[in-house]
Write a protein that holds these residues in place. Structure first.
Motif, mmCIF file in Angstrom:
data_model
loop_
_atom_site.group_PDB
_atom_site.id
_atom_site.type_symbol
_atom_site.label_atom_id
_atom_site.label_comp_id
_atom_site.label_asym_id
_atom_site.label_seq_id
_atom_site.Cartn_x
_atom_site.Cartn_y
_atom_site.Cartn_z
ATOM 1 N N SER A 16 -39.050 -18.203 -37.608
ATOM 2 C CA SER A 16 -39.001 -18.804 -38.947
ATOM 3 C C SER A 16 -38.085 -20.019 -38.958
ATOM 4 O O SER A 16 -38.336 -20.986 -39.677
ATOM 5 N N SER A 35 -37.850 -9.925 -40.650
ATOM 6 C CA SER A 35 -37.601 -10.545 -41.948
ATOM 7 C C SER A 35 -38.858 -11.259 -42.438
ATOM 8 O O SER A 35 -39.013 -11.495 -43.621
ATOM 9 N N THR A 36 -39.760 -11.589 -41.530
ATOM 10 C CA THR A 36 -41.030 -12.175 -41.962
ATOM 11 C C THR A 36 -42.099 -11.089 -41.933
ATOM 12 O O THR A 36 -42.276 -10.416 -40.918
ATOM 13 N N ASP A 72 -46.219 -19.192 -39.335
ATOM 14 C CA ASP A 72 -45.122 -18.358 -38.820
ATOM 15 C C ASP A 72 -45.531 -16.907 -39.025
ATOM 16 O O ASP A 72 -45.680 -16.443 -40.148
HETATM 17 MG MG LIG Z 1 -39.345 -14.737 -39.280
#
Ligand SMILES: [Mg+2]
Ligand SMILES: Nc1nc2c(ncn2[C@@H]2O[C@H](COP(=O)(O)OP(=O)(O)OP(=O)(O)O)[C@@H](O)[C@H]2O)c(=O)[nH]1
Length: 365
Positions: A16, A35-36, A72
């Protein structure tokens, strides 16, 4: 739409952060893994000075560069290839991509946990690729099962497919990617339809630490280059966290910042050049009314197919293409002068478009 490049890799390697560095779009970046979840998507222009020069010549009011789409994607772990965790969903996202940017952790930061233990670039790459290999094996096995039912009335095409599936299965079973298998032209055509994950071209992007910027070529980069030599995949190093800081800066501040860190070119520009080269992409320009525009096509594309890149009507109703190379146009000074001097060439449907051509398509609908 432009080319789609997917950022893949282990969790917490800076995908990211690199996405922000490349697209200037701020997105969630965090010290914790995963986190993504939903992919971040960004469209970035491909900077090409030639386009601006050509546009200046015809006083274009609108300048439209070619674009790349950068996506991403969620981090990948062991088991993902068998559909565990976010497995299936993120594999579907990878399947849509034309090029994979495999992000590898090169920075060492004790407060950012690395799921695989100490970062080890080549082993980390292998973990990710193995999951993609598992996913492809899974796909192949399902296809083979289906085929058993239809093969009795099998045509020559079906038999060729069956043989290719067997060959691929044996190759992947040895831990090899489909992209490393030697294929005949016919096999390449068959395989294209299957959208295998490991057949996609890959660029390894080493996310190097700020402290390694001063080194000519960090050890991590050297080892991955050696690793990638066999498959022919290119390797590039980018300090994602540093370049992500460029986001939101004005042009002047960007240049000051880059000078301070000795960055001669942005990661985006370096990556784009490498990607074009690796994928065999070239650029042609069109001038329509007041718009100057750049288009990316595969080297070897004919004028008729190139017209289709601009509009499907233009390919269908293709008559001819008026062509001049961008530097010749600049030298002559205007399209009118080029016409007058007879250097604006008239080319037919099979003309192979060259890098830097300015093309005016003639067509009827
Ligand atoms: Mg990420
Ligand atoms: N020191 C240092 N930290 C970095 C660098 N790149 C990323 N980080 C940090 O590493 C952490 C993870 O970065 P992300 O960009 O969220 O990583 P990711 O690969 O997208 O992670 P997931 O989405 O969870 O898979 C963040 O705290 C970043 O600030 C770098 O080049 N140097």
């Amino acid at each position: 739409m432009g080319f789609q490049c997917g950022l893949v890799g282990l969790p917490n390697v800076g995908k990211s952060t690199l996405f922000t560095a490349l697209s200037s779009i701020p997105v969630e970046r965090a010290k914790f893994p995963f986190s993504t979840v939903e992919p971040n998507r960004g469209i970035v222009p491909v900077m090409d000075d030639r386009l601006f020069k050509v546009a200046g010549l015809v006083s274009s009011e609108e300048i439209t560069p070619a674009t790349l789409k950068i996506v991403d994607i969620a981090g990948l772990i062991k088991g993902a290839g068998r559909g565990e965790g976010l497995g299936n969903r993120f594999l579907a996202h990878i399947r849509e991509m034309d090029l994979l940017l495999h992000v590898v952790r090169g920075f060492s930061s004790p407060d950012v946990p690395h799921l695989a233990g100490e970062p080890d670039p080549c082993r980390d790459i292998e973990i990710v690729e193995l999951e993609l290999i598992f996913a492809d094996l899974n796909f192949i096995e399902k296809k083979q099962e289906k085929m058993v039912r239809t093969i009795k009335s099998g045509s020559a095409d079906l038999i060729a497919e069956k043989e290719l599936l067997e060959k691929l299965h044996a190759h992947l079973n040895e831990g090899q990617t489909a992209r490393s298998m030697l294929l005949s032209e016919k096999e390449e055509l068959i395989i294209e339809d299957w959208q295998l994950l490991t057949v996609k071209p890959v660029i390894y992007v080493i996310n190097t630490g700020e402290d390694e910027l001063v080194q000519q070529e960090p050890e991590t980069v050297k080892s991955v280059k050696l690793f990638a030599e066999e498959s022919g995949s290119p390797v590039i190093s980018i300090c994602a966290s540093l370049e992500a800081e460029l986001e939101g800066l004005g042009e002047k501040d960007k240049i000051l910042f880059m000078n301070e860190y000795g960055l001669k070119e942005t990661g985006l520009n370096r990556l784009t050049k490498l990607g074009y080269d690796y994928l065999g992409l070239i650029t042609f320009f069109t001038l329509k009314g007041r718009e100057a525009r750049a288009w990316a096509i595969k080297n070897g594309t004919t004028a008729k197919r190139g017209a289709g890149k601009v509009h499907s009507d233009m390919e269908r109703g293709f008559i001819a293409a008026e062509v001049i190379s961008w530097d010749e146009l600049i030298r002559i000074g205007s399209l009118a002068a080029a016409k007058e001097k007879g250097v604006l060439r008239l080319e037919g449907r099979d003309y192979v478009v060259r890098d830097g051509d300015v093309v005016l398509f003639r067509f009827k609908v």
